[in-house]
Design an enzyme around this catalytic site. Structure first.
Site, short mmCIF file in Angstrom:
data_model
loop_
_atom_site.label_atom_id
_atom_site.label_comp_id
_atom_site.label_asym_id
_atom_site.label_seq_id
_atom_site.Cartn_x
_atom_site.Cartn_y
_atom_site.Cartn_z
N HIS A 1 0.87 -1.18 0.00
CA HIS A 1 0.00 0.00 0.00
C HIS A 1 0.91 1.24 0.00
O HIS A 1 2.03 1.17 0.51
CB HIS A 1 -0.83 -0.06 1.30
CG HIS A 1 -1.92 0.94 1.42
ND1 HIS A 1 -1.69 2.25 1.80
CD2 HIS A 1 -3.26 0.83 1.26
CE1 HIS A 1 -2.85 2.89 1.85
NE2 HIS A 1 -3.82 2.06 1.53
N ASP B 1 3.19 -4.49 8.13
CA ASP B 1 1.95 -3.73 7.94
C ASP B 1 0.81 -4.72 8.12
O ASP B 1 0.52 -5.52 7.23
CB ASP B 1 1.94 -3.10 6.54
CG ASP B 1 0.60 -2.46 6.20
OD1 ASP B 1 -0.33 -2.55 7.03
OD2 ASP B 1 0.49 -1.87 5.11
N GLN C 1 -4.41 -5.28 7.30
CA GLN C 1 -5.40 -6.22 6.77
C GLN C 1 -5.30 -7.61 7.41
O GLN C 1 -5.97 -8.54 6.96
CB GLN C 1 -5.25 -6.36 5.25
CG GLN C 1 -5.39 -5.06 4.47
CD GLN C 1 -6.80 -4.47 4.51
OE1 GLN C 1 -7.75 -5.13 4.94
NE2 GLN C 1 -6.94 -3.23 4.10
N LYS D 1 -10.32 -0.47 11.03
CA LYS D 1 -10.49 -1.64 10.18
C LYS D 1 -10.83 -2.88 11.00
O LYS D 1 -10.88 -3.99 10.48
CB LYS D 1 -9.22 -1.88 9.36
CG LYS D 1 -8.97 -0.81 8.29
CD LYS D 1 -7.91 -1.27 7.34
CE LYS D 1 -7.23 -0.15 6.57
NZ LYS D 1 -8.06 0.50 5.56
N CYS E 1 -4.91 2.58 -3.44
CA CYS E 1 -3.64 3.08 -2.89
C CYS E 1 -2.49 2.13 -3.15
O CYS E 1 -1.58 1.98 -2.34
CB CYS E 1 -3.75 3.36 -1.39
SG CYS E 1 -4.90 4.66 -0.99
#
Lengths: 418, 149
Positions: free
Chosen positions: A121, A198, A201, A224, A363
């Protein structure tokens, strides 16, 4: 197994209609909806104990401080960190990565290397680009194969002696790929590079343990994972967070200030300058409670079922291309293109059916360029989505092909592409 | 199967005229010896258009475009090339968002308004550039600011 129908009862927004049709919310990779429990916890904070934390001795401030600190403890335990000293709150994943890139860039030297992947991203590319520019360091990218998986055979060619930082996404927000985090971290450790995961997700969708992964740093966002916007998490191993410098300065992050200089506060407050998002932290804590009650393994299994079903149904649709690996190797999202139909047109037709999906480059412009497409349409799932909603998505997509994909248009596109 | 409301939402956005312009775009192609040639791109969704104009006595004598993108952006470009034909430079550069919405007759919402306006902005930027170049050429050499380079 979780009961999605019962879970839906907790989400007021899922009762709303869009153009007279029940809302089918499939944009969870962008942000998730919030259960009553989260909204209520934040209301309670504002209605009964709103005050600034870590400062006053009055009753309200004590309660707020307790709740704020407890939120750190809860998040720490949620990802199996040692304790709250390893968990600093930021604004979001992006800010967490910026703090790391800003701080770690001071240790970088000319020709050092930072390794990323081709599926990052923007939030895990742009901060490192800037860090590399400041230090004269270089970026290298782990490549992806035709299935949207990392070419692991290149792992040890890409991560080499000059590598100082390896930063990668745990789960791709476009391809859905669940990356082999432990292997990547092991390769980084062999040469003593720092690892940044990261987890925007992954943490919301599956059990994630920093202890098991052994990563040095991790970043994710509250919004999220059923929590509010405006709170992010920066996890770091205690000894590393002790060592690295903060990049945002001011109140609460200091222990002692003179006119000339300042000493930093203890962890995690060293990384939390200024009045923090207290209501947001309380909301995040309630979200963690909610997810733990449901069970992260249950959430993961539920999404797997939805994803498998979605891929089976979407594969039947003529002229539809799915990106990324097979269902078993991905998180709860499916990105696709209806050949010849722009993603905005696909999204608009689904929207008219009450189905919320995301269209565009998500993104990840470098990835889109690599795939040779302007973007994709993405359906992303969460614990409150149902099999019936997947059917609605597939039914509506069949309509898209019927509506947009007429022979005449193919000619136009052909000419335009020429 | 559909309720009136849903049918409205799609039918309105992709009404027949829009689909007709999308599938059979007018003035689609390249032009030799164009006075104005401008490529514009919307990085958010990847829509792109190239507009080309032939100018005569301060009016648009011919307008063509090529591009790829969503139905709205391409239909808007097609309709625009028809609309500006024969119009004066001034009339074209002063066209507003509302003028474009009146032409295309849909309510695109705050996100897709960019799709509607892509071609108009390209035409306007192209004409402004063309006029600036002409003004520069018309100036005496000493005022052209060439010494700066």
């Amino acid at each position: 197994m979780l009961n999605a129908e019962r879970i839906r009862e907790d989400f007021p927004i899922l009762k709303r209609k869009v153009y007279g049709k029940p809302l089918v919310y499939l944009d969870n990779a962008a942000t998730t909806q919030k259960p009553r429990q989260v909204i209520q916890a934040m209301n309670d904070y504002y209605e009964t104990y709103n005050s600034n934390v870590h400062r006053a001795v009055h009753r309200l401030s004590q309660e707020a401080t307790e709740a704020y600190d407890e939120a750190h403890e809860k998040v720490a335990s949620f990802i199996a960190a040692k304790g709250m000293e390893e968990v600093a709150f930021t604004k979001n994943t992006t800010e967490s990565i910026n703090v790391l890139a800003g701080s770690l860039s001071r240790q970088l030297q000319k020709n050092d290397e930072i390794v990323l992947t081709q599926m990052e991203h923007h939030s895990n590319i742009v901060p490192w680009q800037q860090a590399a520019k400041r230090a004269g360091a270089k970026l290298r990218f782990l490549e992806i194969d035709g299935n949207g998986e990392l070419k692991l055979q290149q792992l040890r060619e890409t991560i080499g002696k000059k590598t100082k930082i390896v930063a990668f996404t745990h789960v791709s927000n476009v391809l859905g790929t669940i990356n082999p985090a432990r292997e990547i971290i092991a390769a980084a450790k062999e040469i003593g590079a720092l690892t940044v995961v990261d987890a925007a997700q992954s943490v919301p969708h599956m059990p994630v343990s920093v202890k098991e992964l052994g990563c040095d740093f991790m970043a994710f966002s509250a919004h999220k994972m059923l929590g509010p916007t405006g709170v992010g998490v920066l996890y770091g191993k205690e000894e590393l967070l002790e060592k690295i410098e903060p990049v945002i300065y001011g109140g609460d992050m200091i222990s002692e200030v003179s006119f000339e200089d300042a000493k930093w506060n203890e962890l995690p407050w060293k990384f939390e300058a200024g009045t923090p998002n207290m209501a947001g932290a309380v909301g995040l804590a309630a979200a963690v409670d909610y997810l733990q009650k449901v069970g992260m393994e249950n959430v993961h299994q539920h999404e797997k079922i939805l994803t498998r079903k979605a891929m089976e149904r979407l594969k039947q649709i003529e002229d539809l291309t799915i990106y990324g690996p097979e269902a078993g190797k991905r998180g709860g999202l499916v990105a696709f293109n209806v050949n010849g139909v722009h993603t905005h047109d696909v999204s608009a037709i689904l929207d008219a059916e009450g189905i919320a999906v995301r269209g565009g480059h998500h993104c990840t412009m470098p990835l889109a360029r690599l795939l040779g497409i302007p973007g994709t349409t993405r359906a992303s799932f969460y614990l409150y989505n149902t099999n019936e909603e997947i059917d609605k998505l597939a039914d509506a997509l069949e309509m898209v092909t019927a509506k947009m994909n007429k022979p005449a248009m193919t000619t136009t596109q052909g000419k335009a592409a020429k | 199967m559909k309720t009136t409301k849903q049918a409205d939402a799609v039918e309105e956005l992709y009404r027949e005229e829009i689909m007709d312009h999308y599938q059979n775009p007018r003035n689609f192609g390249h032009m030799d010896g164009a006075d104005v040639s401008y490529h514009d791109y919307n990085p958010v969704c990847g829509d792109e258009v190239t507009v080309q104009l032939k100018m005569e006595n301060g009016t648009v004598k011919e307008a063509v475009f090529t591009g790829k993108g969503c139905a709205i952006s391409q239909a808007a470009a097609s309709m625009l090339t028809e609309q500006i034909h024969g119009k004066s430079v001034k009339a074209v550069v002063t066209m507003t968002q509302n003028d474009m919405l009146e032409t295309i007759k849909i309510n695109p919402g705050p996100v897709r308004i960019k799709c509607v306006l892509l071609a108009l902005r390209a035409v306007q930027k192209g004409i402004v550039q063309y006029e600036a170049n002409r003004a520069n050429l018309a100036k005496p050499f000493s005022e052209k600011g060439l010494s700066k380079n």
